[in-house]
Write an enzyme that holds these catalytic residues in place. Structure first.
Site, mmCIF file in Angstrom:
data_model
loop_
_atom_site.group_PDB
_atom_site.id
_atom_site.type_symbol
_atom_site.label_atom_id
_atom_site.label_comp_id
_atom_site.label_asym_id
_atom_site.label_seq_id
_atom_site.Cartn_x
_atom_site.Cartn_y
_atom_site.Cartn_z
ATOM 1 C CG ASP A 126 -1.874 -31.108 17.169
ATOM 2 O OD1 ASP A 126 -1.848 -32.484 16.975
ATOM 3 O OD2 ASP A 126 -2.832 -30.697 17.934
ATOM 4 C CB SER A 127 2.235 -34.188 18.849
ATOM 5 O OG SER A 127 0.992 -34.134 19.500
ATOM 6 C CB ILE A 128 -2.416 -35.944 16.962
ATOM 7 C CG1 ILE A 128 -2.716 -35.720 18.122
ATOM 8 C CG2 ILE A 128 -3.162 -37.291 16.083
ATOM 9 C CD1 ILE A 128 -4.147 -35.534 18.712
#
Lengths: 268, 268
Positions: B36-38
């Site tokens: 995901d965004s991480i």
């Protein structure tokens, strides 16, 4: 500009999973960074390569092909391997960023890396001609070597080798400038875009310490200059991340209750 | 370990240029970061993705496939596209790093992203099963979501939305911890390596501010933890950059007077 080579076809879903695309899918165009150590180190913290990768996140893959210590003569040996003719998915853009090693002075400690400026120019021309054979529409950006801070280079050598450090510089800013001029002239001759890093960096006071960590390689600020300049040139050539589609739907476009809709409707 | 899938054949030189390899050459194995965004933000300055790319410089390509806001339910839609079955060059390693969005609480502001923990676990299992179909030898590393700093998350919401900010947390550390436990248990069940980031980070005092920038995403120090842990696990699985061959000769092995020798002799 309509995105080139974007023959991506979005498939239907089968049982909630996307059905199998034919062969390897090409979701994102590739941007290749081809060069010497200044390219190889571009994914270190604050590096211009990782900044580009971040800027083109979910739009293009930034592929680093940096070879520390290499000059253009040795780079030619890699050319057909990194950029094979007949590839079905050549890069959409490539930066060619050599010259710092070619410009090492003959008869000094980095003599082995020296390549005469005429041969440097001819080698870069060969690289360009090869890339254009791979893909006539490939955006090719030439980058000149950065300037040399001879005092910084000397201090660095002394910090490593002590009294045995070279007494005479193995690179001079003046000579590297000649290579930069030839690079700029070649870009003009071939109708290519060019980043004149040698000149650009010297427009700033204290460029020697601000942009160079050892008189040759780049500080994070120096990396920032390369990132800004390459980004500017890419944008001028319409390779702007804002204009490029995401590879898959942005999460805000996905209906939590009917997620498959966003994936089915998206026609890239 | 002998390098898997290293069917690279080094060709003879023709007229000082390497002759054309057949089709697209696979010079370097690929390590894919799927999450995901991480994961998406891992190429920002100090990011764990760019640090991995730097550590595997000239040994492997680190490919980021991070999708901000995605949960595992939505990630399944991408699976066959990012990892097509029948690819001739599947990744040698993949990190699967979801859960932070799945663990968003039902009925709160990020409700849309919520996925029940049983479904999260089943989705990650599906991802693993698909990757193993792509390549049974692929190193698959599961990464749990990081811990949540609820106060930090609240401050962040207030800095963005002011008085309209959520009053109740959209994620709690406790709930995210349940997802992390399921991730660890799944890794054990499937015999996979796992980074329990949720636990690891909380071993350090002041993890809330030290590792998290907004209660959820990572500071450069937090990125450092992910880099250290993923590097450790990769090394334990024999995917150590020191053990892997350079794609092409190191410049110090090139004879300045007879450069082609280094390129001819190198049999990767």
């Amino acid at each position: 500009m309509i995105w080139p080579r974007r023959d991506f076809k979005f498939p239907n879903t089968v049982n909630g999973l996307l059905s199998e695309p034919e062969g390897d899918s090409e979701m994102r165009p590739e941007i290749v960074l081809f060069g010497d150590s200044i390219t190889a180190q571009s994914f270190r913290s604050g590096g211009w390569g990782s900044a580009l990768a971040d800027a083109y996140s979910r739009k293009a893959d930034v592929v680093v092909r940096g070879y520390g210590g290499y000059n253009t003569r040795w780079a030619l040996f890699l050319l057909h391997h990194i950029f094979p003719l007949g590839s079905s998915s050549p890069p959409v853009a490539t930066t060619i960023f050599f010259g710092a090693n070619d410009a090492a002075l003959k008869g000094r400690t980095s003599d082995r890396q020296h390549v005469p400026v005429e041969e440097y120019t001819d080698n870069v021309r060969k690289i360009v001609q090869h890339l254009k054979k791979c893909s006539p529409t490939m955006l090719i950006v030439l980058i000149t070597p950065p300037p040399i801070d001879e005092a910084g280079r000397q201090s660095y050598a002394e910090s490593i080798y002590g009294e045995k450090a070279m007494k005479e510089p193995e690179r001079t800013n003046e000579t590297t400038g000649v290579y930069a001029q030839h690079c700029v002239a070649l870009a003009e001759e071939l109708g290519l875009r060019c980043v004149n890093l040698w000149s650009k960096m010297q427009e700033t006071n204290d460029w020697q310490k601000k942009y160079l960590s050892d008189g040759l390689h780049l500080t994070p600020e120096g990396n920032g200059v390369v990132f800004d300049e390459v980004s500017r040139v890419f944008r001028e050539a319409w390779l702007s991340p804002e204009e490029m589609p995401f590879d898959f739907p942005h999460h805000s476009h996905i209906d939590g209750k009917n997620p498959s809709k966003a994936f089915e409707e998206r026609c890239l």
